[in-house]
Structure formats: C-alpha cells, structure tokens
Motif scaffolding. Structure first.
Motif, short mmCIF file in Angstrom:
data_model
loop_
_atom_site.label_atom_id
_atom_site.label_comp_id
_atom_site.label_asym_id
_atom_site.label_seq_id
_atom_site.Cartn_x
_atom_site.Cartn_y
_atom_site.Cartn_z
N GLY A 1 -18.59 -1.67 -14.74
CA GLY A 1 -19.60 -0.73 -15.18
C GLY A 1 -20.67 -1.30 -16.09
N LEU A 2 -20.78 -2.62 -16.15
CA LEU A 2 -21.82 -3.23 -16.98
C LEU A 2 -23.18 -3.18 -16.30
CD1 LEU A 2 -19.89 -6.39 -18.26
CD2 LEU A 2 -20.30 -4.25 -19.48
N ALA A 3 -23.18 -3.09 -14.98
CA ALA A 3 -24.43 -3.07 -14.21
C ALA A 3 -24.18 -2.34 -12.90
CB ALA A 3 -24.91 -4.50 -13.96
N ASP A 4 -25.27 -1.98 -12.24
CA ASP A 4 -25.19 -1.28 -10.95
C ASP A 4 -25.51 -2.24 -9.81
OD1 ASP A 4 -24.65 1.17 -12.20
OD2 ASP A 4 -26.80 1.55 -12.50
N MET A 5 -24.93 -1.96 -8.65
CA MET A 5 -25.29 -2.70 -7.44
C MET A 5 -26.77 -2.48 -7.15
SD MET A 5 -24.25 -4.54 -4.78
CE MET A 5 -22.48 -4.27 -4.52
N PRO A 6 -27.53 -3.53 -6.78
CA PRO A 6 -28.94 -3.33 -6.41
C PRO A 6 -29.09 -2.22 -5.39
CG PRO A 6 -28.45 -5.67 -6.53
CD PRO A 6 -27.14 -4.94 -6.71
N ALA A 7 -30.12 -1.38 -5.56
CA ALA A 7 -30.29 -0.17 -4.75
C ALA A 7 -30.34 -0.49 -3.27
CB ALA A 7 -31.58 0.54 -5.17
N GLY A 8 -29.54 0.24 -2.49
CA GLY A 8 -29.56 0.10 -1.05
C GLY A 8 -28.84 -1.11 -0.52
N ALA A 9 -28.19 -1.89 -1.39
CA ALA A 9 -27.52 -3.11 -0.96
C ALA A 9 -26.02 -2.89 -0.83
CB ALA A 9 -27.79 -4.24 -1.96
N SER A 10 -25.41 -3.65 0.04
CA SER A 10 -23.96 -3.61 0.21
C SER A 10 -23.34 -4.86 -0.42
CB SER A 10 -23.61 -3.56 1.70
OG SER A 10 -23.99 -4.77 2.35
N GLY A 11 -22.02 -4.82 -0.56
CA GLY A 11 -21.33 -5.98 -1.10
C GLY A 11 -21.50 -7.21 -0.22
N ARG A 12 -21.52 -6.99 1.09
CA ARG A 12 -21.70 -8.12 2.01
C ARG A 12 -23.09 -8.73 1.86
NH1 ARG A 12 -20.03 -8.12 8.44
NH2 ARG A 12 -20.54 -10.32 8.84
N GLN A 13 -24.09 -7.89 1.66
CA GLN A 13 -25.44 -8.42 1.45
C GLN A 13 -25.54 -9.18 0.14
OE1 GLN A 13 -27.46 -4.66 1.97
NE2 GLN A 13 -28.28 -5.28 3.95
N LEU A 14 -24.86 -8.69 -0.90
CA LEU A 14 -24.82 -9.41 -2.16
C LEU A 14 -24.14 -10.77 -1.96
CD1 LEU A 14 -25.36 -9.44 -5.21
CD2 LEU A 14 -23.14 -8.33 -5.53
N LEU A 15 -23.11 -10.81 -1.13
CA LEU A 15 -22.44 -12.07 -0.81
C LEU A 15 -23.40 -13.03 -0.13
CD1 LEU A 15 -19.75 -13.72 -0.54
CD2 LEU A 15 -19.46 -12.63 1.69
N GLY A 16 -24.19 -12.53 0.82
CA GLY A 16 -25.15 -13.39 1.51
C GLY A 16 -26.19 -13.96 0.58
N VAL A 17 -26.71 -13.13 -0.32
CA VAL A 17 -27.70 -13.61 -1.29
C VAL A 17 -27.07 -14.62 -2.24
CG1 VAL A 17 -29.10 -12.90 -3.26
CG2 VAL A 17 -29.24 -11.62 -1.12
N SER A 18 -25.80 -14.42 -2.57
CA SER A 18 -25.11 -15.36 -3.45
C SER A 18 -25.00 -16.73 -2.79
CB SER A 18 -23.71 -14.84 -3.80
OG SER A 18 -23.79 -13.61 -4.50
N PHE A 19 -24.78 -16.76 -1.48
CA PHE A 19 -24.81 -18.04 -0.77
C PHE A 19 -26.19 -18.68 -0.87
CE2 PHE A 19 -20.88 -17.02 1.70
CZ PHE A 19 -20.27 -18.27 1.60
N LEU A 20 -27.25 -17.87 -0.71
CA LEU A 20 -28.61 -18.42 -0.78
C LEU A 20 -28.92 -19.02 -2.14
CD1 LEU A 20 -30.78 -15.82 1.19
CD2 LEU A 20 -29.68 -17.90 2.01
N CYS A 21 -28.24 -18.55 -3.18
CA CYS A 21 -28.44 -19.13 -4.52
C CYS A 21 -28.00 -20.58 -4.57
CB CYS A 21 -27.68 -18.32 -5.57
SG CYS A 21 -28.38 -16.69 -5.89
N GLY A 22 -27.22 -21.01 -3.56
CA GLY A 22 -26.81 -22.41 -3.48
C GLY A 22 -27.88 -23.33 -2.94
N ILE A 23 -29.05 -22.78 -2.60
CA ILE A 23 -30.18 -23.64 -2.21
C ILE A 23 -30.82 -24.13 -3.50
CG2 ILE A 23 -32.36 -23.77 -0.96
CD1 ILE A 23 -31.40 -21.43 0.75
N GLY A 24 -30.60 -25.37 -3.84
CA GLY A 24 -31.05 -25.86 -5.16
C GLY A 24 -32.02 -27.00 -5.08
#
Length: 402
Positions: free
Chosen positions: A326-349
């Motif tokens: 409960g420290l933060a909310d899921m980005p509006a309209g996003a699913s957990g799977r989409q958050l997972l996909g974006v987390s992978f993209l954060c590995g582009i460094g």
C-alpha cells in the motif's frame, strides 16, 4: 512573482511536454539502435581499422573519442540535469505521490544490479570497480522499444518508465561524481566552485537570459575538466542554476522559462545527434578475437546478468512490494504482466552503462571490450524479452492518463 505562481504558469503545459518528450525519445531510441548496429557492422568490416584509427586520433589536447565523451556528452548531461530539475519541481516527480513508485523501483533497480555484478566480480579488485555499470536504464533505447508496441502499453507505464529512468540518471550522476573521479586538483576545484557561485548569483538576481549562463557554463566545463572530476558533471551543475521562473509577456500569454527554452533547444540536438554519435563511437566492438572465455568471463557475465536479471529483480520486485504493502498504486490501466515487461526493458542500459564502463576502466581497452559485449548482450536480451512480454500481454485497460 512567487515561486508558486511561476510553477503554476508552466504546470498546465507539463503533461503535453512530457508526451512530446516520450515521442521524441522513442524516435531517438530507434536512431540510437541504428547507430549502435552500424558501429558493430563498421567495426567488423574492412573499415574497422579506419573507424578505430579516427576515434583514437588527436584534435588538439584530446582524441576524437575524448571530445565526444567529454564535450558532446556534457550537452547530454546538461539536458539530463534540466529534465531532473523540471520533473522534481514542476512535473511528474513534483509530489510525493507521483514519485514514490518510480523512486522505490529505481532504488531497487540500482542496488540489485550492482549486487549481481559484485557477486561475479567481488574476488577481483580490478573488475569490481565497474559495480555501477548495470545500474542505469537507457531511457531513449527503452522508449524506442516501447514505441514499437504502440497503444498496447498504457501511457501511465511510459510515464513510470520515464520517471524511473530520470531518477536512475540522477543516481548515476551522483555515482560518477563520487566514485569515478581521480587526481583531483584543489585549485581547479576552487575555481569551479567560484564559477558555480556566479551561476547561482545570476539565478538569485533574476537573470533570465540564457547567454550569460551558457558563457559561464563553458568556463565551468573547462575548469571541471582540469579539476579531475569528469567534465560532463559541469553540464549537471549548470542545469541546477538555470531558472525555472518565467517572465510574463502579458497577463494571458506567459513566456517560457529559461529552463524550458534551453531544454527545448537542446532536446533535438541531444536526441538526434549527440547520443547517436556517442553510440556510434562507443558501441563498435571487433568480434575477430571473440572467444568463449571472453563471453563467460566474470566481468562480461556480471554486466550482462546485472542488466538482465538484476534490473528485473530490483525494479519489478521493489515495485511489486511497494504496491502490495500500500505504499504506492499500480500505474493506471496497467497489469502486473505489463509491469513485468517494462521491468525487463529497464535492463536496457546502453548509454549511461557504456559511459560508466569507460570511466571505470579508462586505461584498460581489453576490459572495456568485455564491458561493451556484456552491455550489448544484456541489453539486447532485456529488450527482446521485455518487448515479447508486452507484445503478448493483451490490450491495456482504459488508461485514465491517456
């Protein structure tokens, strides 16, 4: 005019400016991909010796590669500093509710990759110096991949990724300033401090013309270069002094602040010229001597797995915990799977990782090559997997931010 009035005059434009930023950065990311691919092709073609020879040739006191990495990249860091300041004071990171999720995710996304890297390199004091290489996300590359997905990714996740990458960049700037400086010159540090005092004084005196700031900023760049601190830090220091306040042209037509004007003027040059040049100059790796030993070396693996696994665990794990508790909310309209996909993209460094790698092993071309291979391999895998997860995650729910 009060600071609150100054900020309210620009707040109404902040979201459209962010959309423009997302669009431009996505296009720039695609160009950066092309520049990196071209560098690899040229480096492994008959033009390879000419490519490396030009980069190592000297123009005055610095080589061509150093002019790119020390002078041109100061413009990149100036833009980074401007974006950080604007977002913190008048944008998507201006309130705690807006910054808490990307801040937590960014913290995890910097700490865990460093730990993964050190797990492979802690026994080697030389390579352990590169612990920060997998810590930063390349916003242009990541948004470039997102742009290939179109409306499949909700705008809220694009904003989350942008905010996270900006906080990442702030952390990377601090890391560079604290851990990747050597042979400090106290006199030049003192002169740099005086130049910074002049910039702050102009800000406090209400100077809103950009020319005086840029002139003193050029002097600051030279002083920082001679001080032993990496010269690109001068770009961030200059950005901190650029005013965000505005001068109203009329009651109905407020003018843009100096910060917004400079950011707007720089963005195209940095996105479509400076970063592609940097990518082309630094991504070239010759595969002629590539062996299994290099691919499985602890430095190469530490960088690649730090980006691929470390970023995923750090970003997705910390964001998921923050949402669950409960420290933060899921980005509006996003699913957990989409958050997972974006987390992978954060590995582009790519950009910042290459930059830190060059600083960490400035006098060791062999280790630089291993770093580049690790960055390219880890970033490529992170991008492909992230794109695949998002591509098959289904259409987004109705996005209130759209």
């Amino acid at each position: 005019m009060s600071s609150q009035d100054d900020f309210s005059a620009t707040r109404s434009r902040s979201f459209s400016a962010l959309r423009n930023f997302l669009s431009d950065s996505a296009s720039g990311g695609l160009i950066l991909m092309g520049a990196a691919a071209l560098a690899l092709i040229v480096a492994n073609s008959p033009l390879g010796p000419t490519y490396f020879g030009i980069l190592s040739s000297y123009l005055g006191p610095l080589s061509v590669l150093h002019w790119i990495n020390d002078l041109l990249m100061a413009g990149f860091f100036l833009l980074v500093g401007l974006e950080i300041k604007r977002e913190m004071l008048d944008g998507q990171l201006s309130t705690w509710n807006r910054r808490i999720l990307p801040s937590i995710a960014a913290a995890g996304g910097m700490a865990v990759p460093a730990l993964v890297f050190l797990a492979f390199n802690a026994g080697d004091p030389v390579t352990a110096q590169g612990w920060a290489i997998p810590a930063a996300t390349d916003i242009a590359f990541a948004l470039g991949v997102l742009s290939l997905l179109g409306s499949r990714v909700p705008v809220s996740l694009k904003i989350f990724l942008t905010a996270l990458a900006i906080i990442d960049d702030l952390g990377a700037v601090i890391i560079i300033a604290l851990f990747y400086t050597n042979n400090l010159s106290l006199p030049y540090l003192g002169f740099s401090a005086l130049a910074m005092i002049v910039l702050i004084a102009m800000n406090r005196m209400g100077v809103l013309r950009l020319a005086p700031y840029l002139i003193v900023g050029a002097v600051l760049w030279y002083l920082v270069l001679r001080s032993g601190v990496h010269a690109t830090i001068a770009g961030v220091l200059l950005a901190l002094a650029i005013p965000l306040r505005v001068r109203r042209a009329s009651a109905d037509e407020p003018s843009h602040s100096p910060l917004h004007r400079l950011e707007h003027g720089l963005h195209g040059w940095v996105t479509f010229l400076i970063i592609p040049i940097f990518g082309f100059a630094n991504a070239g790796v010759s595969f002629s001597g590539l062996t299994t030993d290099i691919l499985t070396d602890h430095l190469t693996l530490g960088v690649a797995l730090g980006l691929l696994a470390g970023k995923l665990i750090g970003v997705f794990g910390s964001a998921t915990l923050a949402i669950r508790f409960g420290l933060a909310d899921m980005p509006a309209g996003a699913s957990g799977r989409q958050l997972l996909g974006v987390s992978f993209l954060c590995g582009i460094g790519f950009t910042m990782s290459l930059f830190i790698g060059l600083l960490a092993f400035a006098d060791n071309p062999i280790l630089q090559e291993e770093v580049k291979i690790g960055i390219i391999g880890g970033s490529l895998l992170a991008g492909v997997i992230g794109w695949s997860v998002l591509r098959f995650s289904g259409p987004p729910a109705r996005d209130s931010a759209a």
